[in-house]
Design an enzyme around this catalytic site. Structure first.
Site, PDB file in Angstrom:
ATOM      1  CE  LYS A 181       0.859   1.267   4.467  1.00  0.00           C
ATOM      2  NZ  LYS A 181       1.563   2.495   4.866  1.00  0.00           N
ATOM      3  N   GLY A 231       7.484   1.361   4.837  1.00  0.00           N
ATOM      4  CA  GLY A 231       6.303   2.240   4.812  1.00  0.00           C
ATOM      5  C   GLY A 231       5.266   1.804   3.797  1.00  0.00           C
ATOM      6  CG  MET A 232       5.801   0.883   0.250  1.00  0.00           C
ATOM      7  SD  MET A 232       6.297   0.502  -1.426  1.00  0.00           S
ATOM      8  CE  MET A 232       7.876  -0.269  -1.130  1.00  0.00           C
ATOM      9  CG  ASP A 291      -0.964   0.029   8.169  1.00  0.00           C
ATOM     10  OD1 ASP A 291      -1.737   0.915   8.551  1.00  0.00           O
ATOM     11  OD2 ASP A 291       0.243   0.232   7.899  1.00  0.00           O
ATOM     12  N   PRO A 337       9.758  -4.345  -0.030  1.00  0.00           N
ATOM     13  CG  PRO A 337      11.001  -2.587  -0.933  1.00  0.00           C
ATOM     14  CD  PRO A 337       9.685  -3.304  -1.075  1.00  0.00           C
ATOM     15  CB  VAL A 338      11.701  -5.759   5.345  1.00  0.00           C
ATOM     16  CG1 VAL A 338      11.473  -5.791   6.842  1.00  0.00           C
ATOM     17  CG2 VAL A 338      11.345  -7.110   4.724  1.00  0.00           C
ATOM     18  N   GLY A 350       4.269  -4.098   4.076  1.00  0.00           N
ATOM     19  CA  GLY A 350       4.536  -5.472   3.635  1.00  0.00           C
ATOM     20  C   GLY A 350       4.122  -6.522   4.663  1.00  0.00           C
ATOM     21  N   GLY A 351       4.512  -6.330   5.919  1.00  0.00           N
ATOM     22  CA  GLY A 351       4.175  -7.299   6.968  1.00  0.00           C
ATOM     23  C   GLY A 351       2.667  -7.390   7.161  1.00  0.00           C
ATOM     24  CB  SER A 352       0.024  -4.778   7.299  1.00  0.00           C
ATOM     25  OG  SER A 352       0.628  -4.098   8.362  1.00  0.00           O
TER      26      SER A 352
HETATM   27  O1  C5P Z   1      -0.450  -1.577  14.672  1.00  0.00           O
HETATM   28  P1  C5P Z   1       0.981  -1.797  14.382  1.00  0.00           P
HETATM   29  O2  C5P Z   1       1.581  -2.915  15.199  1.00  0.00           O
HETATM   30  O3  C5P Z   1       1.299  -1.937  12.930  1.00  0.00           O
HETATM   31  O4  C5P Z   1       1.731  -0.476  14.838  1.00  0.00           O
HETATM   32  C1  C5P Z   1       3.116  -0.411  15.021  1.00  0.00           C
HETATM   33  C2  C5P Z   1       3.436   0.743  15.950  1.00  0.00           C
HETATM   34  O5  C5P Z   1       3.141   1.990  15.308  1.00  0.00           O
HETATM   35  C3  C5P Z   1       2.630   0.750  17.217  1.00  0.00           C
HETATM   36  O6  C5P Z   1       3.279   0.013  18.220  1.00  0.00           O
HETATM   37  C4  C5P Z   1       2.579   2.226  17.567  1.00  0.00           C
HETATM   38  O7  C5P Z   1       3.771   2.608  18.206  1.00  0.00           O
HETATM   39  C5  C5P Z   1       2.567   2.900  16.211  1.00  0.00           C
HETATM   40  N1  C5P Z   1       1.201   3.251  15.759  1.00  0.00           N
HETATM   41  C6  C5P Z   1       0.521   4.281  16.392  1.00  0.00           C
HETATM   42  N2  C5P Z   1      -0.747   4.610  15.980  1.00  0.00           N
HETATM   43  C7  C5P Z   1      -1.332   3.965  14.953  1.00  0.00           C
HETATM   44  C8  C5P Z   1      -0.641   2.926  14.276  1.00  0.00           C
HETATM   45  C9  C5P Z   1       0.631   2.598  14.713  1.00  0.00           C
HETATM   46  O8  C5P Z   1       1.032   4.888  17.333  1.00  0.00           O
HETATM   47  N3  C5P Z   1      -2.564   4.320  14.565  1.00  0.00           N
END
Ligand code: C5P
Length: 294
Positions: free
Chosen positions: A11, A100-101, A138, A96-97, A103-105
């Site tokens: 994304k 910001g795209m 995400d 790419p890991v 990938g893991g999600s």
């Molecule tokens: O949800 P996810 O595990 O992908 O988020 C990774 C980190 O990004 C969270 O631990 C948090 O620090 C930050 N985050 C946030 N607010 C969001 C999404 C992510 O603070 N809406």
């Protein structure tokens, strides 16, 4: 049973605003998200040994519990009430890991869709999105795909008109960023400029790529302490080459440019790829690929 595959599209964020910090430590967001045609691929087969095995073509990628695919599988089996038989998931990474795209999600979302299909578990899109929200912010978007306005942590989705057909050049500078680290800097920042969501939504309504491109904006871009210069340089290269707009995606560091002219996109893709190997020329996806993946 034969192997079954599912693609996991990356994304980009067309806009990203942080509205505030929540009591749970996450941040409330408003962001326009768009699936693109750069995909990982996840393939599921049965194996004798009980439990879920995960392997990847990327040697440095964790395939143990740290990989979100395991969290997705655990959520799926808990919800469906099925007993997990011996399964093997093979993850072919192209996104790419730490870029910001998402990938893991995307991989976690693909795992949910794939398990639902493989076991004919009959979970609805809504069910899968609810499971996805347990796995990561995400992941619900990645279950649904296309073009969505995401709010809350990122899990509240509203479909919006698709990004008009265009060519997208993605370029990842040679460093990765942790989403948590980037968000941890929000607390000490006052954002002066914010995205014009009304304008961006109007541009999508009208199918106006140029107007949309002028409204690309990501508040997280100002929070990248190292690599600001490189991000700015890539953006300049994209804009000088004719991009209608260019922006850092998500928590970075990938920068993308939107092009109406395919030749301009091809040319700058070649130029940037000579310096940055993780450069890709892709298209927006209006819907997720209909798998049986090739
Ligand atoms: O949800 P996810 O595990 O992908 O988020 C990774 C980190 O990004 C969270 O631990 C948090 O620090 C930050 N985050 C946030 N607010 C969001 C999404 C992510 O603070 N809406």
């Amino acid at each position: 049973m034969a192997a079954m595959s599912e693609r996991a599209p990356a994304k980009i964020n067309l806009t990203l605003d942080v509205l505030g910090r929540r009591p749970d430590g996450f941040h409330d967001l408003r962001t326009l998200m768009q699936s693109v045609s750069l995909c990982d691929k996840l393939t599921l087969t049965r194996r004798e040994q009980p439990g879920l095995g995960l392997t990847s073509n990327l040697r440095f990628l964790p395939t143990d519990r740290r990989n979100l695919v395991h969290a997705a599988a655990a959520a799926f089996f808990a919800r469906s009430g099925l007993t997990p038989p011996g399964l093997h998931l093979s993850l072919e990474k192209h996104i790419p890991v730490g870029s910001g795209m998402g990938g893991g999600s995307a991989d976690a979302a693909a795992a949910l869709r794939l398990l639902n299909r493989f076991f004919q578990a009959g979970l609805s899109h809504g069910d899968l999105e609810a499971l996805a929200a347990q796995v990561g912010s995400d992941v619900p978007f990645c279950v649904r795909g296309g073009t969505q306005l995401a709010e809350g942590r990122g899990e509240r989705l509203r479909p919006v008109p698709p990004l008009p057909a265009c060519h997208i050049v993605l370029c990842k500078p040679p460093f990765s960023l942790s989403t948590a680290t980037v968000f941890s800097r929000v607390a000490t920042t006052r954002f002066t400029w914010r995205p014009d969501h009304d304008g961006a939504l109007r541009a999508l309504q009208e199918g106006d790529l140029r107007a949309l491109s002028q409204r690309l904006f990501n508040v997280l871009e100002s929070l990248i302490p190292h690599g600001q210069r490189e991000i700015a340089d890539i953006r300049s290269v994209l804009l000088d080459a004719g991009a209608l707009g260019a922006l850092m995606s998500g928590s970075g560091p990938t920068v993308y440019g939107l092009f109406s002219d395919p030749d301009a996109a091809h040319a700058v893709h070649e130029v940037l790829r000579a310096q940055y190997p993780e450069t890709f020329l892709v298209r927006p996806l209006t819907a997720l690929p209909d798998d049986g993946a090739p």
